[in-house]
Motif scaffolding. Sequence first.
Motif, short mmCIF file in Angstrom:
data_model
loop_
_atom_site.label_atom_id
_atom_site.label_comp_id
_atom_site.label_asym_id
_atom_site.label_seq_id
_atom_site.Cartn_x
_atom_site.Cartn_y
_atom_site.Cartn_z
N CYS A 84 2.89 56.81 46.08
CA CYS A 84 1.55 57.51 46.03
C CYS A 84 2.02 58.92 46.20
N SER A 86 0.13 61.25 47.14
CA SER A 86 -0.48 61.78 48.74
C SER A 86 0.70 61.60 49.64
N CYS A 87 1.17 60.37 49.81
CA CYS A 87 2.13 60.08 50.72
C CYS A 87 3.35 61.06 50.66
N CYS A 106 -2.51 52.82 47.42
CA CYS A 106 -1.93 53.15 48.69
C CYS A 106 -2.92 52.98 49.61
N HIS A 109 -4.13 56.07 51.82
CA HIS A 109 -4.87 57.29 50.79
C HIS A 109 -5.84 56.54 49.73
ZN LIG Z 1 -0.54 57.28 50.35
#
Ligand SMILES: [Zn+2]
Length: 448
Positions: A84, A86-87, A106, A109
Amino acid sequence: MKLAITPIRKMNEAAIGYLLRLAVANGYQYLYRLVDKRQVNKVLRCQPTHHHLIDSLLPSQAPDLSPTSNPLFKTTRQLQAKICLSCIKHEGYIAEEVQNPHITHCSQHQQVLIDYCTQCHHSLVWDISLLQGRCTHCHAELTANRNLNIEVLTQTQVADCLVAAHFIKNPQTTLINPNQFAVDSHYQMQIIQGFELLSNTQMMQDWSQQSVQRSASAMPTNMSQISIRLLMSLLQHQWPSLENIGLDGSTSKYSASVDVKPLKVQLTLALELLGANREQLNQLIELQLVEKQGNARLSRHSIIDLAPLLRELNTYSCIPNMQAITHHQQMLLHNDTTLTDILIAAKNGRLGIGYCANKNLASSIYCEPQQLQAFALNHFKNKHQHIISMDKAVHITGCSLKTLQLLRKAGRLRQPKWFRSGLDNYCLRDDVVSIRKLVETGQLDFDF
Ligand SMILES: [Zn+2]
Ligand SMILES: [Zn+2]
């Protein structure tokens, strides 16, 4: 090896993600300078690497990552990289859930997980550039493919999509040999393709038709449909596209292929398709009409190849006057003559048969009626079997089970002596033959 810095592992952090952070924190540019490939593979499987320091930092057990099972692999743990973005960008770590093969987004997110590079189209591998959100092959910045719309699906649905994708890639699948782990690449793409097939009625119909057409013309319809039936039996979700798939065998079959390729199936299915029991299957194996894989005794794990039988049958042609043996089912039951008996007699040259692929195996086998009857009578006469089941006795005598039970009470249908109590499902063949004679001559009386 000494590591100057050992960062703290985050909650729910993937072991492999932690290993990447550990390498970065200690100034490594590539993961494989810290650990070798074999050790990385161990970490991905949550198995000990026998590297003391690394093992002390990582969890020693692999929790099941998905509540949903998958027939394609025994452990729901995906070895191929997916992340992911964003993670990584906001939390600076890779969550353990990315190794769940049934997750496409995810959970924090709601963003689609990425498993390949849209620039160079290579699948991602587990290496340090993932922590910078970059491709492990060409180092381009990773982005989701905006042209591909991957639906938000339940884990069960994702499992089904992966199974469907397997059948798209291998349309003649008759058997699944599960891997220990989920190992295929381009998972997201497979899920999209599998979903397309399962959610589109027309596509599903086309696929199943093609699957039948690719099978050899010598195959009875139900055998050409093994792949479709197997796919349907493995799916866990109710997909509307499957509702109209006709499997009754009445649809006519057109196939261009002449070659009979190996037709390997599991024992239960083999028995069903051959209309045989284990003992009869063993007889067919002995005569090499079907082949058993390996030397082990028959068990439910045995794999049976039906192709030799079909190749053999394909050499028999039908001549006028022959009829499908299914027209004579009553007579065959009456004489305790099975499909296996007929196949063996044909192989040994004791009975002339013809073959023409039809709905199932029995309806594809033809015989001249008088010859068949003579064979069955003779077969029954020569059968050296002293004990038969009550079910068979019903067929052989033409009496109902109730009548037979009355005859048993009257002592006229004896139970084998050495049978322990409770096993009253068997009787002596001589008694059955006498009862049949009485029935045939109209002398069976009920004065008892
Ligand atoms: Zn994420
Ligand atoms: Zn790339």
